[in-house]
Motif scaffolding. Structure first.
Motif, PDB file in Angstrom:
ATOM      1  N   LEU A  32      97.752  71.073   5.611  1.00 29.52           N
ATOM      2  CA  LEU A  32      98.954  71.893   5.779  1.00 29.52           C
ATOM      3  C   LEU A  32     100.235  71.058   5.849  1.00 29.52           C
ATOM      4  O   LEU A  32     101.323  71.628   5.963  1.00 29.52           O
ATOM      5  N   TRP A  33     100.139  69.735   5.821  1.00 30.37           N
ATOM      6  CA  TRP A  33     101.329  68.905   5.972  1.00 30.37           C
ATOM      7  C   TRP A  33     102.259  69.018   4.778  1.00 30.37           C
ATOM      8  O   TRP A  33     103.485  68.983   4.937  1.00 30.37           O
ATOM      9  N   ASN A  34     101.701  69.185   3.575  1.00 33.80           N
ATOM     10  CA  ASN A  34     102.559  69.340   2.399  1.00 33.80           C
ATOM     11  C   ASN A  34     103.380  70.618   2.457  1.00 33.80           C
ATOM     12  O   ASN A  34     104.510  70.658   1.972  1.00 33.80           O
ATOM     13  N   VAL A  35     102.845  71.642   3.087  1.00 35.59           N
ATOM     14  CA  VAL A  35     103.597  72.893   3.225  1.00 35.59           C
ATOM     15  C   VAL A  35     104.802  72.684   4.135  1.00 35.59           C
ATOM     16  O   VAL A  35     105.889  73.227   3.900  1.00 35.59           O
ATOM     17  N   VAL A  36     104.636  71.863   5.195  1.00 36.09           N
ATOM     18  CA  VAL A  36     105.753  71.606   6.110  1.00 36.09           C
ATOM     19  C   VAL A  36     106.816  70.751   5.443  1.00 36.09           C
ATOM     20  O   VAL A  36     108.026  70.965   5.621  1.00 36.09           O
ATOM     21  N   LEU A  37     106.402  69.809   4.610  1.00 35.74           N
ATOM     22  CA  LEU A  37     107.366  68.917   3.957  1.00 35.74           C
ATOM     23  C   LEU A  37     108.105  69.603   2.803  1.00 35.74           C
ATOM     24  O   LEU A  37     109.323  69.457   2.664  1.00 35.74           O
ATOM     25  N   ASN A  38     107.403  70.322   1.974  1.00 40.94           N
ATOM     26  CA  ASN A  38     108.006  70.855   0.744  1.00 40.94           C
ATOM     27  C   ASN A  38     108.704  72.193   0.953  1.00 40.94           C
ATOM     28  O   ASN A  38     109.789  72.428   0.428  1.00 40.94           O
ATOM     29  N   ASP A  39     108.086  73.068   1.726  1.00 39.35           N
ATOM     30  CA  ASP A  39     108.655  74.402   1.969  1.00 39.35           C
ATOM     31  C   ASP A  39     108.924  75.140   0.646  1.00 39.35           C
ATOM     32  O   ASP A  39     110.015  75.626   0.375  1.00 39.35           O
ATOM     33  N   THR A  40     107.919  75.209  -0.216  1.00 36.91           N
ATOM     34  CA  THR A  40     108.040  75.900  -1.502  1.00 36.91           C
ATOM     35  C   THR A  40     107.019  77.029  -1.561  1.00 36.91           C
ATOM     36  O   THR A  40     105.915  76.932  -0.996  1.00 36.91           O
ATOM     37  N   GLU A  41     107.401  78.072  -2.229  1.00 34.55           N
ATOM     38  CA  GLU A  41     106.499  79.206  -2.411  1.00 34.55           C
ATOM     39  C   GLU A  41     105.552  78.927  -3.579  1.00 34.55           C
ATOM     40  O   GLU A  41     105.932  78.299  -4.559  1.00 34.55           O
ATOM     41  N   PRO A  42     104.319  79.369  -3.497  1.00 31.42           N
ATOM     42  CA  PRO A  42     103.391  79.182  -4.615  1.00 31.42           C
ATOM     43  C   PRO A  42     103.842  79.984  -5.844  1.00 31.42           C
ATOM     44  O   PRO A  42     104.483  81.035  -5.709  1.00 31.42           O
ATOM     45  N   PRO A  43     103.588  79.519  -7.068  1.00 29.28           N
ATOM     46  CA  PRO A  43     104.005  80.246  -8.271  1.00 29.28           C
ATOM     47  C   PRO A  43     103.289  81.597  -8.367  1.00 29.28           C
ATOM     48  O   PRO A  43     102.169  81.755  -7.876  1.00 29.28           O
ATOM     49  N   PRO A  44     103.934  82.575  -8.986  1.00 30.61           N
ATOM     50  CA  PRO A  44     103.296  83.907  -9.108  1.00 30.61           C
ATOM     51  C   PRO A  44     102.097  83.870 -10.049  1.00 30.61           C
ATOM     52  O   PRO A  44     101.948  82.960 -10.874  1.00 30.61           O
ATOM     53  N   LEU A  45     101.251  84.847  -9.915  1.00 28.88           N
ATOM     54  CA  LEU A  45     100.068  84.926 -10.752  1.00 28.88           C
ATOM     55  C   LEU A  45     100.435  85.302 -12.184  1.00 28.88           C
ATOM     56  O   LEU A  45     101.385  86.040 -12.442  1.00 28.88           O
ATOM     57  N   ARG A  46      99.662  84.808 -13.108  1.00 33.04           N
ATOM     58  CA  ARG A  46      99.854  85.166 -14.501  1.00 33.04           C
ATOM     59  C   ARG A  46      99.202  86.535 -14.769  1.00 33.04           C
ATOM     60  O   ARG A  46      98.505  87.085 -13.933  1.00 33.04           O
ATOM     61  N   ALA A  47      99.428  86.979 -15.959  1.00 34.30           N
ATOM     62  CA  ALA A  47      98.823  88.269 -16.337  1.00 34.30           C
ATOM     63  C   ALA A  47      97.329  88.109 -16.490  1.00 34.30           C
ATOM     64  O   ALA A  47      96.832  87.084 -16.969  1.00 34.30           O
ATOM     65  N   ASN A  48      96.637  89.127 -16.082  1.00 31.50           N
ATOM     66  CA  ASN A  48      95.176  89.145 -16.155  1.00 31.50           C
ATOM     67  C   ASN A  48      94.548  87.924 -15.476  1.00 31.50           C
ATOM     68  O   ASN A  48      93.845  87.116 -16.088  1.00 31.50           O
ATOM     69  N   PRO A  49      94.832  87.703 -14.162  1.00 27.25           N
ATOM     70  CA  PRO A  49      94.250  86.546 -13.468  1.00 27.25           C
ATOM     71  C   PRO A  49      92.770  86.771 -13.198  1.00 27.25           C
ATOM     72  O   PRO A  49      92.290  87.907 -13.078  1.00 27.25           O
ATOM     73  N   THR A  50      92.106  85.680 -13.043  1.00 27.76           N
ATOM     74  CA  THR A  50      90.692  85.728 -12.695  1.00 27.76           C
ATOM     75  C   THR A  50      90.539  85.838 -11.182  1.00 27.76           C
ATOM     76  O   THR A  50      91.497  85.696 -10.408  1.00 27.76           O
TER      77      THR A  50
END
Length: 324
Positions: A32-50
């Motif tokens: 979880l340390w990278n989440v504290v350092l970067n503070d970025t949201e994960p990219p949205p899902l593409r169409a028809n995700p698995t």
């Protein structure tokens, strides 16, 4: 093997630098340390995700809240009220850092003070090598807690250059056998500590031998000096004269009031007056010269008679001796 980490360390407002190191390690153990350092949201899902992509996206989104939960659980209730309005774990981390560690300018000033303290360290005469090494390591660790890299090599150089002269022989032997640029700090401290212990043991043996020799000399001297009082015998103290309250009649402190020679109720036998005794009476009659002359004449009259008596005794004794 499964690993279950312990609960997060709790920060109550003191020793923030130590808590920050522990908390960073705790967050790294949970990825979880990278989440504290970067503070970025994960990219949205593409169409028809698995299904795997959906699961991964949900895990990435949940990391933010997991890190926030760890930070909130790792502080006391008083500190929690200061970060409860933060939306991201980075905001909460930066807020705690700014409040309890200070700004970058403040941290740089603290580092300057710590470096100055480190350079001024010197070994005291009453210290052992381990006590001195502990003081050096405490200062070095405080510098590391402020975020600056501080190698053990600098600590080794500090120990070698500030040791007293009594360790010079050991340092010279280490220079011949080892390279100080690669010698570990613990090995250096243990080698110097071993020399210190040997020196202490030799001094103890020397003092013990001197004490035993002194004891033998004193015992032999006591055996030779028979009938004499030991020199350790204390002299008898002289009796201390007792002091009394000042007498109301003569103002002296050598007697009680009832034994005073100047009591108003006592009568002198010489002058028949009250207020003193015969021993201190000033009106007591002195012996007259005519009585002294008569006494001398009587003695002179008695002395010829004694001489005649002694002569007659001597004559009679001589006659008796002739007859025999």
């Amino acid at each position: 093997m499964s690993f279950t980490p312990p609960p997060p360390p709790v920060f109550a407002g003191e020793n923030y630098n130590i808590w920050a190191v522990k908390m960073r390690t705790y967050l790294q153990a949970h990825d979880l340390w990278n989440v504290v350092l970067n503070d970025t949201e994960p990219p949205p899902l593409r169409a028809n995700p698995t299904i795997a992509q959906i699961r991964q996206h949900n895990e990435d989104c949940a990391k933010k809240y997991k890190a926030m939960s760890c930070l909130q659980s790792g502080v006391s209730d008083v500190i929690f009220t200061r970060i409860m309005a933060c939306d991201t774990p980075k905001q909460a981390w930066d807020k705690l850092k700014e409040e309890f560690q200070g700004s970058d300018k403040t941290r740089q000033q603290q580092l300057i003070n710590m470096r100055r303290d480190f350079e001024n360290l010197k070994m005291k005469d009453s210290e052992t090598i381990k006590q001195y090494a502990d003081r050096i390591m405490t200062t070095a660790n405080n510098i590391r807690l402020l975020g600056e890299e501080f190698s053990d090599q600098r600590v080794v150089e500090k120990v070698i250059t500030t040791l007293p002269e009594k360790y010079e022989a050991k340092i010279s032997s280490l220079e011949d056998s080892r390279d100080f640029s690669t010698i570990p700090l613990t090995e250096l401290i243990n080698a110097l500590y071993a020399q210190e212990q040997r020196r202490a043991n030799r001094q103890e043996d020397h003092y013990e031998g001197a004490f035993q020799a002194r004891s033998r000399e004193s015992s032999s001297a006591n055996l030779n000096a028979k009938g004499k009082k030991p020199w350790t015998e204390k002299k008898k103290k002289e009796p201390v004269k007792r002091k009394f309250p000042p007498c109301v009649h003569c103002k002296k402190t050598t007697h009680l009031e009832k034994y005073c020679w100047y009591r108003p109720d006592i009568q002198c036998r010489a002058c028949k007056q009250f207020g003193h005794i015969e021993k201190v009476c000033k009106s007591k009659p002195k012996p007259q010269p005519q009585f002294q002359n008569q006494a001398q004449a009587a003695e002179e009259v008695e002395s010829p008679e004694e001489h005649v008596f002694s002569a007659s005794c001597f004559a009679s004794s001589s006659k008796v001796s002739k007859i025999w």
